[in-house]
Design an enzyme around this catalytic site. Sequence first.
Site, short mmCIF file in Angstrom:
data_model
loop_
_atom_site.label_atom_id
_atom_site.label_comp_id
_atom_site.label_asym_id
_atom_site.label_seq_id
_atom_site.Cartn_x
_atom_site.Cartn_y
_atom_site.Cartn_z
N TYR A 155 0.95 -0.96 0.40
CA TYR A 155 0.05 -0.15 -0.29
C TYR A 155 1.15 1.25 -0.09
CZ TYR A 155 1.05 0.51 4.94
OH TYR A 155 1.33 1.17 6.34
N CYS A 156 0.20 2.15 -0.31
CA CYS A 156 0.73 3.66 -0.25
C CYS A 156 -0.11 4.42 -0.48
CB CYS A 156 2.06 3.78 -1.66
SG CYS A 156 1.41 3.38 -3.34
N THR A 157 0.06 5.87 -0.77
CA THR A 157 -1.13 7.36 -0.29
C THR A 157 -1.97 6.69 -1.87
OG1 THR A 157 1.47 8.78 0.38
CG2 THR A 157 -1.15 9.32 0.08
#
Length: 318
Positions: A175-177
Amino acid sequence: MKDYSILLYYCYTSIENPEEFREQHHFFCLGLNLLGRVIVAPEGLNGTVSGLKANCQKYMEGMKADSRFAHIDFKVEEFETHAFTKLHVRTKPEIVHVDLLYIDPNQQTGTHLSPADFRAMKDDKDVVILDVRSNYEHAVGKFKNAITLDIENFREFPDKVGELEQYKDKKVITYCTGGIKCEKASAFLLEKGFKDVYQLHGGIIKYGIEQGGEDFEGKCYVFDNRIIADVNTVNPKVISTCFVCGTNCDRMVNCANAACNNHVPMCEKCGWETEGTCTAACKMHPEKRIYDGTGYYQKNTNHYNPYKHARREKNLAN
Ligand SMILES: [Zn+2]
Ligand SMILES: [Zn+2]
């Protein structure tokens, strides 16, 4: 009154003439009074802009009318004002710099999980949640039990994958932003022999909007004037501590010394005591700015002209 929207989006798609597209796109944004940052590359588009709700709506409709961008998944948040002070539309070799130009996420990438699917799957025993963001981001917030990497910049991600060998046979969810980094990060993991790789589609932001951000601890670092955003309305938790006194605190300030500008968590009390600086040396520094209790300093926008660089050759400013 939250009359503005903040849009976060990306799209891996072939853009044949990025420089020409960039110019058209710059004018398109200007016409809608949008501010923010858009990166155009031969491999696609990466953007975050703010504007009046109606203008953001027109922007999204305009983009979706173009078949290259019809599948863009816009993350839309409400805000009281513009979240940016300038507009930059630029061309770059990649939409996120990671030196993995050969990876085309339209050919290979980890399985996309919707926020609802992620929420249902995140606590499974054989699941490993991998944060692919940088130190300054996961320091202020991350998913409960997520594995983080000691990286200052996403460019260092490929070199860190060797440290993840032990998870090769697990279900790895990245996951990331907003989801963009995961497109290539998850593809890279597959290439390195990870068997079962997933990615949180739309990132933390979309998960916050659609699923209340359950189990996201702390706050989400964002790339606009807000600096950090709340995403968890289900079970919020403060994970960072005041840089000065060590009490639980998720308030971020930029050091008032312009030459330092270090981004640190600092409680209200220490903010006033240190005059918003991170060290004694910064407090004495000649470039120290006046602390107003926010720890946010508007960049100098004197002589800023949104039309600057709008055209490739002619400068419309004159
Ligand atoms: Zn403190
Ligand atoms: Zn400092």
